[in-house]
Design a protein around this motif. Structure first.
Motif, mmCIF file in Angstrom:
data_model
loop_
_atom_site.group_PDB
_atom_site.id
_atom_site.type_symbol
_atom_site.label_atom_id
_atom_site.label_comp_id
_atom_site.label_asym_id
_atom_site.label_seq_id
_atom_site.Cartn_x
_atom_site.Cartn_y
_atom_site.Cartn_z
ATOM 1 N N TRP A 173 0.814 -1.219 0.000
ATOM 2 C CA TRP A 173 0.000 0.000 0.000
ATOM 3 C C TRP A 173 0.847 1.268 0.000
ATOM 4 C CZ3 TRP A 173 -2.033 -4.569 0.999
ATOM 5 C CH2 TRP A 173 -3.347 -4.829 0.587
ATOM 6 N N ASP A 174 2.168 1.110 0.032
ATOM 7 C CA ASP A 174 3.068 2.242 -0.152
ATOM 8 C C ASP A 174 3.556 2.341 -1.601
ATOM 9 O OD1 ASP A 174 2.955 2.981 2.525
ATOM 10 O OD2 ASP A 174 4.609 1.651 3.076
ATOM 11 N N LEU B 20 -17.646 -1.279 2.058
ATOM 12 C CA LEU B 20 -16.186 -1.234 2.081
ATOM 13 C C LEU B 20 -15.622 -0.032 1.330
ATOM 14 C CD1 LEU B 20 -15.425 -5.023 1.403
ATOM 15 C CD2 LEU B 20 -15.473 -3.832 3.608
ATOM 16 N N ALA B 21 -16.440 0.984 1.122
ATOM 17 C CA ALA B 21 -15.959 2.153 0.384
ATOM 18 C C ALA B 21 -14.843 2.877 1.130
ATOM 19 C CB ALA B 21 -17.117 3.109 0.109
ATOM 20 N N HIS B 22 -14.716 2.630 2.429
ATOM 21 C CA HIS B 22 -13.672 3.283 3.220
ATOM 22 C C HIS B 22 -12.305 2.641 3.036
ATOM 23 C CE1 HIS B 22 -14.837 -0.242 5.547
ATOM 24 N NE2 HIS B 22 -13.677 -0.153 6.171
ATOM 25 N N CYS B 23 -12.235 1.499 2.393
ATOM 26 C CA CYS B 23 -10.977 0.760 2.278
ATOM 27 C C CYS B 23 -9.965 1.481 1.393
ATOM 28 C CB CYS B 23 -11.238 -0.633 1.705
ATOM 29 S SG CYS B 23 -11.986 -1.793 2.864
ATOM 30 N N ASP B 24 -8.706 1.290 1.724
ATOM 31 C CA ASP B 24 -7.629 1.709 0.834
ATOM 32 C C ASP B 24 -7.402 0.602 -0.185
ATOM 33 O OD1 ASP B 24 -7.122 4.105 2.215
ATOM 34 O OD2 ASP B 24 -5.930 3.019 3.704
ATOM 35 N N PHE C 6 -5.284 -7.594 -9.997
ATOM 36 C CA PHE C 6 -5.923 -7.761 -8.694
ATOM 37 C C PHE C 6 -6.049 -6.405 -8.005
ATOM 38 C CE2 PHE C 6 -3.691 -11.791 -9.513
ATOM 39 C CZ PHE C 6 -4.752 -12.686 -9.398
ATOM 40 N N TRP C 7 -7.273 -6.080 -7.599
ATOM 41 C CA TRP C 7 -7.547 -4.868 -6.824
ATOM 42 C C TRP C 7 -7.735 -5.314 -5.374
ATOM 43 C CZ3 TRP C 7 -9.049 -0.189 -9.743
ATOM 44 C CH2 TRP C 7 -9.123 -0.398 -11.129
ATOM 45 N N LEU C 8 -6.832 -4.907 -4.490
ATOM 46 C CA LEU C 8 -6.827 -5.349 -3.099
ATOM 47 C C LEU C 8 -7.389 -4.245 -2.212
ATOM 48 C CD1 LEU C 8 -3.155 -6.738 -3.017
ATOM 49 C CD2 LEU C 8 -5.216 -7.905 -3.843
ATOM 50 N N ALA C 9 -8.447 -4.556 -1.466
ATOM 51 C CA ALA C 9 -9.093 -3.568 -0.597
ATOM 52 C C ALA C 9 -8.806 -3.912 0.857
ATOM 53 C CB ALA C 9 -10.604 -3.543 -0.849
ATOM 54 N N ARG C 10 -8.193 -2.968 1.585
ATOM 55 C CA ARG C 10 -7.761 -3.212 2.955
ATOM 56 C C ARG C 10 -8.163 -2.054 3.856
ATOM 57 N NH1 ARG C 10 -1.379 -3.149 4.466
ATOM 58 N NH2 ARG C 10 -1.767 -0.907 4.275
ATOM 59 N N GLY D 2 -7.592 -5.503 8.078
ATOM 60 C CA GLY D 2 -6.930 -6.429 7.173
ATOM 61 C C GLY D 2 -7.517 -6.387 5.775
ATOM 62 N N LEU D 3 -7.186 -7.379 4.969
ATOM 63 C CA LEU D 3 -7.666 -7.475 3.587
ATOM 64 C C LEU D 3 -9.134 -7.878 3.597
ATOM 65 C CD1 LEU D 3 -6.739 -7.439 0.560
ATOM 66 C CD2 LEU D 3 -6.387 -9.917 0.796
ATOM 67 N N ARG D 4 -9.989 -7.046 3.033
ATOM 68 C CA ARG D 4 -11.432 -7.290 3.093
ATOM 69 C C ARG D 4 -12.013 -7.874 1.808
ATOM 70 N NH1 ARG D 4 -13.470 -6.828 8.379
ATOM 71 N NH2 ARG D 4 -12.184 -5.264 9.449
#
Length: 260
Positions: free
Chosen positions: A5-6, A81-85, A104-108, A112-114
């Protein structure tokens, strides 16, 4: 260690293992990008949308083509989950050419990973979205396996039936995605994986990666066709492409017992 995520470069290996009457393993190296969407769209990374010649990530190649964050927010919002990064793990266009078998789009969030959106493309220019999450959207553990129906034609040597089993590892310093195809008889027909270590994405590491792999997408497409030729020579049944289903997005939410 590098957090995806960085922003990160992932030096990974893609592995396909066909099972059945004709068994075959297929491996190749690939360097992927992990792009945190907020920083990417705001131009805070060393790579920016729709810029570059040797490596380029174009908005219109993903989602609905209107914008990364607006697209994925539209899928995450109904799940709460709209708040996820979100970070996008993908391979760039190289020297003007692009083909992503899967991004892959990863939502966390802090828990953790949601959810993970697997955006799958075939060589016919079609696309399907598999949104993977637990029914209650609790965090996805690296040992969790989540299943969903296969609804998209990818290979001319595999029918469009059965289901996929997904597993993900988005820990610090690494990325891994494993997708198995289970046939209608309940047996594993195809195992696939993409995994590797992550290192920081900065101007120097990006420069080295793009000069080492200026034709990566072209190479991947050539390898896909080379493997298809090998299967054809072994007289594996060729399946003509069916018309794509009207349903181009589906959810994978079925938990698979860990001892299966």
């Amino acid at each position: 260690m590098t957090d995806l995520w960085d922003g990160a470069l992932i030096s990974g290996r893609v592995w396909h293992a066909r099972r059945g009457a004709v068994s075959r393993d297929f491996r190749y190296e690939v360097t992927s990008l992990a792009l945190p969407l907020a920083a990417f769209e705001e131009g805070a990374l060393c790579l920016r949308p729709d810029t570059g010649r040797i490596w380029q990530v174009r908005q219109r190649d993903f989602g609905d083509g209107t914008g990364f964050r607006s697209f994925i927010a539209g899928l995450l919002d109904p799940l709460g989950l709209a708040h996820c990064d979100v970070v996008l793990v993908t391979t760039p266009r190289t020297s003007g050419y692009g083909f992503n078998p899967v991004s892959f789009w990863l939502a966390r969030d802090e828990g953790g990973l949601r959810a993970v959106l697997a955006e799958v493309s075939n060589t016919f220019g079609e696309r399907h979205l598999y949104l993977v999450h637990h029914p209650d959207c609790r965090p996805i553990d690296r040992s969790d396996r989540i299943a969903g129906q296969k609804l998209f034609h990818v290979s001319p040597f595999l029918p469009r039936n059965g289901h996929y089993v997904f597993r993900f590892d988005a820990g610090t310093g690494r990325f891994g995605a494993w997708v198995d195809w289970i046939g209608e008889d309940g047996s594993t027909k195809l195992q696939t994986a993409q995994s590797g270590p992550a290192r920081a994405l900065d101007a120097a590491s990006l420069r080295r990666a793009r000069w080492r792999h200026p034709l990566q997408s072209q190479r991947v497409m050539a390898l896909i066709h080379w493997q298809a030729l090998k299967l054809a020579l072994r007289r594996v049944r060729f399946i003509s492409k069916p018309e794509q289903l009207a349903r181009k997005k589906s959810e994978a939410t079925d938990k698979v017992p860990r001892d299966v």
